[in-house]
Write a protein that holds these residues in place. Structure first.
Motif, mmCIF file in Angstrom:
data_model
loop_
_atom_site.group_PDB
_atom_site.id
_atom_site.type_symbol
_atom_site.label_atom_id
_atom_site.label_comp_id
_atom_site.label_asym_id
_atom_site.label_seq_id
_atom_site.Cartn_x
_atom_site.Cartn_y
_atom_site.Cartn_z
ATOM 1 N N ALA A 271 0.855 -1.189 0.000
ATOM 2 C CA ALA A 271 0.000 0.000 0.000
ATOM 3 C C ALA A 271 0.889 1.236 0.000
ATOM 4 C CB ALA A 271 -0.921 0.012 1.220
ATOM 5 N N MET A 272 0.465 2.250 -0.746
ATOM 6 C CA MET A 272 1.214 3.508 -0.820
ATOM 7 C C MET A 272 0.248 4.664 -0.567
ATOM 8 S SD MET A 272 3.650 5.010 -3.868
ATOM 9 C CE MET A 272 2.450 4.716 -5.179
ATOM 10 N N ILE A 273 0.555 5.462 0.454
ATOM 11 C CA ILE A 273 -0.298 6.588 0.820
ATOM 12 C C ILE A 273 0.571 7.846 0.884
ATOM 13 C CG2 ILE A 273 -1.888 7.547 2.526
ATOM 14 C CD1 ILE A 273 -2.493 4.720 3.451
ATOM 15 N N PRO A 274 0.256 8.889 0.122
ATOM 16 C CA PRO A 274 1.064 10.105 0.183
ATOM 17 C C PRO A 274 0.581 11.065 1.266
ATOM 18 C CG PRO A 274 -0.560 10.306 -1.567
ATOM 19 C CD PRO A 274 -0.769 8.949 -0.941
ATOM 20 N N ASN A 275 1.502 11.793 1.834
ATOM 21 C CA ASN A 275 1.191 12.932 2.686
ATOM 22 C C ASN A 275 1.428 14.199 1.873
ATOM 23 O OD1 ASN A 275 0.029 12.648 5.165
ATOM 24 N ND2 ASN A 275 1.896 12.895 6.355
ATOM 25 N N CYS A 276 0.548 15.167 2.023
ATOM 26 C CA CYS A 276 0.578 16.350 1.168
ATOM 27 C C CYS A 276 1.417 17.469 1.774
ATOM 28 C CB CYS A 276 -0.843 16.839 0.937
ATOM 29 S SG CYS A 276 -1.670 17.367 2.453
ATOM 30 N N ALA A 277 1.346 18.639 1.136
ATOM 31 C CA ALA A 277 2.054 19.820 1.631
ATOM 32 C C ALA A 277 1.461 20.332 2.935
ATOM 33 C CB ALA A 277 2.043 20.919 0.571
ATOM 34 N N ALA A 278 0.300 19.817 3.340
ATOM 35 C CA ALA A 278 -0.276 20.158 4.643
ATOM 36 C C ALA A 278 -0.094 18.989 5.604
ATOM 37 C CB ALA A 278 -1.753 20.521 4.512
ATOM 38 N N THR A 279 1.114 18.424 5.605
ATOM 39 C CA THR A 279 1.432 17.327 6.523
ATOM 40 C C THR A 279 1.113 17.753 7.953
ATOM 41 O OG1 THR A 279 3.139 16.343 5.129
ATOM 42 C CG2 THR A 279 3.366 16.032 7.500
ATOM 43 N N ARG A 280 0.253 16.959 8.629
ATOM 44 C CA ARG A 280 -0.199 17.351 9.971
ATOM 45 C C ARG A 280 -0.273 16.133 10.869
ATOM 46 N NH1 ARG A 280 -5.135 20.441 7.105
ATOM 47 N NH2 ARG A 280 -5.161 18.366 6.216
ATOM 48 N N HIS A 281 0.574 16.094 11.899
ATOM 49 C CA HIS A 281 0.461 15.027 12.894
ATOM 50 C C HIS A 281 1.114 15.479 14.188
ATOM 51 C CE1 HIS A 281 4.700 13.798 12.204
ATOM 52 N NE2 HIS A 281 4.432 14.042 10.929
ATOM 53 N N ALA A 282 0.634 14.917 15.307
ATOM 54 C CA ALA A 282 1.174 15.225 16.630
ATOM 55 C C ALA A 282 1.168 13.961 17.471
ATOM 56 C CB ALA A 282 0.360 16.325 17.310
ATOM 57 N N HIS A 283 1.951 13.980 18.536
ATOM 58 C CA HIS A 283 2.140 12.792 19.347
ATOM 59 C C HIS A 283 2.111 13.193 20.820
ATOM 60 C CE1 HIS A 283 3.790 11.272 15.505
ATOM 61 N NE2 HIS A 283 4.306 12.477 15.437
ATOM 62 N N PHE A 284 1.497 12.361 21.640
ATOM 63 C CA PHE A 284 1.518 12.637 23.082
ATOM 64 C C PHE A 284 1.383 11.337 23.868
ATOM 65 C CE2 PHE A 284 -2.948 13.273 21.781
ATOM 66 C CZ PHE A 284 -3.650 12.489 22.700
ATOM 67 N N VAL A 285 1.754 11.409 25.142
ATOM 68 C CA VAL A 285 1.696 10.265 26.039
ATOM 69 C C VAL A 285 0.913 10.662 27.280
ATOM 70 C CG1 VAL A 285 3.025 8.644 27.445
ATOM 71 C CG2 VAL A 285 3.904 9.369 25.214
ATOM 72 N N LEU A 286 -0.040 9.835 27.673
ATOM 73 C CA LEU A 286 -0.780 10.027 28.919
ATOM 74 C C LEU A 286 -0.242 9.051 29.958
ATOM 75 C CD1 LEU A 286 -4.418 10.357 27.502
ATOM 76 C CD2 LEU A 286 -2.911 12.189 28.256
ATOM 77 N N ASP A 287 0.158 9.594 31.122
ATOM 78 C CA ASP A 287 0.735 8.751 32.168
ATOM 79 C C ASP A 287 -0.023 8.852 33.485
ATOM 80 O OD1 ASP A 287 1.386 11.274 33.057
ATOM 81 O OD2 ASP A 287 3.552 11.015 32.869
ATOM 82 N N GLY A 288 -1.223 9.466 33.434
ATOM 83 C CA GLY A 288 -2.020 9.595 34.634
ATOM 84 C C GLY A 288 -1.829 10.908 35.363
ATOM 85 N N SER A 289 -0.878 11.746 34.908
ATOM 86 C CA SER A 289 -0.584 12.999 35.605
ATOM 87 C C SER A 289 -1.417 14.170 35.096
ATOM 88 C CB SER A 289 0.904 13.332 35.460
ATOM 89 O OG SER A 289 1.254 13.531 34.099
ATOM 90 N N GLY A 290 -2.248 13.940 34.088
ATOM 91 C CA GLY A 290 -3.073 15.010 33.526
ATOM 92 C C GLY A 290 -3.019 15.010 32.025
ATOM 93 N N ALA A 291 -3.631 16.025 31.423
ATOM 94 C CA ALA A 291 -3.640 16.138 29.963
ATOM 95 C C ALA A 291 -2.230 16.384 29.440
ATOM 96 C CB ALA A 291 -4.565 17.270 29.539
ATOM 97 N N ALA A 292 -1.949 15.892 28.239
ATOM 98 C CA ALA A 292 -0.657 16.099 27.580
ATOM 99 C C ALA A 292 -0.857 17.125 26.470
ATOM 100 C CB ALA A 292 -0.128 14.786 27.020
ATOM 101 N N LEU A 293 -0.456 18.357 26.731
ATOM 102 C CA LEU A 293 -0.679 19.448 25.787
ATOM 103 C C LEU A 293 0.586 19.708 24.972
ATOM 104 C CD1 LEU A 293 -2.712 21.889 28.068
ATOM 105 C CD2 LEU A 293 -3.528 19.973 26.668
ATOM 106 N N GLN A 294 0.388 20.161 23.738
ATOM 107 C CA GLN A 294 1.501 20.392 22.820
ATOM 108 C C GLN A 294 2.274 21.654 23.218
ATOM 109 O OE1 GLN A 294 2.149 18.121 20.260
ATOM 110 N NE2 GLN A 294 0.511 16.977 21.286
ATOM 111 N N THR A 295 3.573 21.632 22.960
ATOM 112 C CA THR A 295 4.429 22.790 23.227
ATOM 113 C C THR A 295 4.618 23.584 21.945
ATOM 114 O OG1 THR A 295 5.631 21.576 24.938
ATOM 115 C CG2 THR A 295 6.686 23.550 24.027
ATOM 116 N N PRO A 296 4.208 24.845 21.920
ATOM 117 C CA PRO A 296 4.353 25.640 20.689
ATOM 118 C C PRO A 296 5.812 25.767 20.284
ATOM 119 C CG PRO A 296 2.867 26.724 22.230
ATOM 120 C CD PRO A 296 3.512 25.595 22.980
ATOM 121 N N PRO A 297 6.115 25.627 19.012
ATOM 122 C CA PRO A 297 7.497 25.784 18.549
ATOM 123 C C PRO A 297 7.866 27.260 18.454
ATOM 124 C CG PRO A 297 6.058 25.384 16.688
ATOM 125 C CD PRO A 297 5.190 25.287 17.911
#
Length: 505
Positions: A271-297
């Motif tokens: 299978a081949m799936i392309p990602n476009c010029a609007a590539t968008r993805h984020a990653h987080f881990v929940l460990d029980g300490s609360g919400a995992a919010l993204q850090t602005p670059p």
């Protein structure tokens, strides 16, 4: 045993989706910038400049990179020592996060998801439900990958059952040109190999969550067959000369990702799936300490690119345009549009075609008008319109001849190439097709000075608008004689790349 609160997952998903709507992954921006610096095709370089400028503007303005804010895909790895605190199912938690993200009043995201896909195709209004994949793993944490995948690139996904002795590289090289430019290169290719067909597709999608690291791989050298394939496929694809937005150039993909899985002795699913010029993805881990919010670059890490309008740029007044002016436009020419244009996508075109077949009068007069294939994001805080980049033009190909011959329409604006039937209709009617850059929706919206719904308001983002624009940049993609830059550009650059390879040898 770790307890994960339902609100922590909801808040983390909502935050991630808002975050990726306006922040590209920095590794993607750096890869496009490197491609921009070495690009020799002026058309492709201009397209990448607009993508980079748009990305910086979106990051600073906290507005969507692309008007197609995607179908949400979530990969969850749930530890076996996790318990949930709350009354909702995990599916419902994720979808509540999606709902809150897409309806956020400060940055409304376009709802594109339709229920009853083979029937009424009714918009769910909040972009739910997401497509969710689960894996139960050892541990006491929840790892989550969140992506928002646009329809233009998702529609170009390809799958095949090869014979075990067949070449995967050959299949990719043969197949990629059939995908056209509607997936908005430069982007990444995700490739899944093995398992069963549905497993290969999931692997391909999941591979697109990884960071861009092809340059590091090239420097250290491949250590296994998958890494060898990544390099072989990237080199072979870029040698096709397709280039940014399909206009011809040196860079079509900035990375190739591969995940594989054991498969049956008689099978080789790919299978081949392309990602476009609007590539968008984020990653987080929940460990029980609360919400995992993204850090602005730090936006200062974005390249500060400027796009200069050259001396050879034409200006076209859409309010006074004549057939003679339309016929004078040349393939590959950059044009700045000003004046009023109409908009319309698949649903509006189908309704207009049905009305014409019944002999009914259309709600808008298309005589000597241009129509823009777009479904904009709703405006916020005094905006005239939200991000409003082009949608894939080939979806309108089947309507093109009737529209040109029965309405007086003279021009169309969209994303990527047109198919043979549309090109013939454009040639026969001495019309023109102009291409706007996919993945530069916020930049395009800044050229729109007025927006009003003039027909089919019940269609939401697929309604017909009348936009007033000032110096909206486009490229002549198919001229009135039927010459297409999406055919000539890649041909020219493929030949140039082949000549260089021969001279090096």
């Amino acid at each position: 045993m770790t307890t994960i609160r339902q609100d922590d997952l909801i808040d983390s998903v909502a935050d991630a989706l808002q975050f990726i709507s306006y922040y590209h992954p920095l590794d993607y921006i750096q890869a496009v910038h490197q491609a921009y610096l070495k690009e020799e095709s002026q058309a492709a370089k201009d397209a990448m400049a607009q993508i980079l400028i748009n990305s910086r503007m979106s990051a600073m303005g906290h507005r969507p990179i692309c008007q197609d804010t995607g179908i949400v895909t979530v990969f969850m790895k749930i530890g076996m020592d996790v318990r949930w605190e709350g009354s909702m199912s995990v599916d419902d938690m994720v979808n509540e996060g999606v709902r809150r993200a897409y309806l956020h009043p400060d940055n409304v995201l376009r709802a594109s998801i339709l229920a009853d896909p083979a029937g009424a195709r009714k918009n769910t209004k909040d972009n739910t439900p997401a497509v969710i994949h689960y894996e139960i793993v050892p541990g006491d944490k929840v790892e989550v990958d969140v992506a928002a995948k646009g329809g233009g690139s998702e529609n170009k996904s390809k799958m095949v059952m090869l014979n075990p002795s067949d070449s995967i590289v050959d299949w990719v090289v043969k197949t990629l040109p059939t995908m056209g430019a509607g997936w908005c290169p430069p982007g990444m290719l995700g490739i899944g190999i093995g398992g069963t067909m549905e497993k290969a597709a999931v692997l391909a999608k999941e591979s697109l969550m990884d960071e861009i690291d092809i340059h590091e791989l090239r420097e250290r050298g491949p250590q296994n067959r998958v890494e060898e394939l990544r390099l072989e496929i990237m080199d072979a694809v870029n040698a096709l000369g397709i280039g940014a937005q399909g206009l011809g150039g040196l860079t079509t993909v900035v990375d190739v990702k591969i995940k594989d899985y054991p498969t049956h002795a008689a099978s080789l699913p790919v299978a081949m799936i392309p990602n476009c010029a609007a590539t968008r993805h984020a990653h987080f881990v929940l460990d029980g300490s609360g919400a995992a919010l993204q850090t602005p670059p730090d936006v200062d890490q974005w390249p500060d690119i400027t796009w200069e309008v050259g001396d050879n740029v034409r200006r076209l007044n859409l309010d006074t345009v004549t057939r003679e002016e339309v016929e004078s436009l040349k393939p590959g020419e950059t044009v700045l549009l000003s004046g009023k244009m109409l908009t319309g996508r698949d649903a509006a075109h189908k309704k207009m075609i049905d009305m014409l077949a019944k002999g009914e009068q259309l709600p808008v007069d298309l005589t000597n008008r241009f129509i823009y294939y777009v479904g904009p994001v709703d405006p916020v805080e005094g905006e005239v319109v939200g991000p409003a980049g082009p949608t894939t033009a080939t979806r309108m190909d089947k309507f093109t001849r009737t529209m040109l011959e029965q309405t007086g329409l003279v021009g169309m604006i969209g994303k990527a190439e047109r198919g043979p039937a549309a090109i013939e209709a454009i040639r026969d009617n001495k019309a023109v097709y102009l291409m706007a850059v996919g993945g530069a929706a916020y930049l395009v919206s800044k050229a729109i000075t007025g927006a009003e719904v003039v027909a089919f308001p019940e269609m939401g983002m697929e309604a017909i608008y009348e936009f007033e624009v000032k110096d909206m940049p486009v490229t002549v993609a198919v001229d009135s004689s039927g010459e297409s830059v999406h055919q000539t550009g890649p041909q020219i650059w493929k030949a140039k790349i082949e000549e260089r390879a021969i001279s090096v040898e």
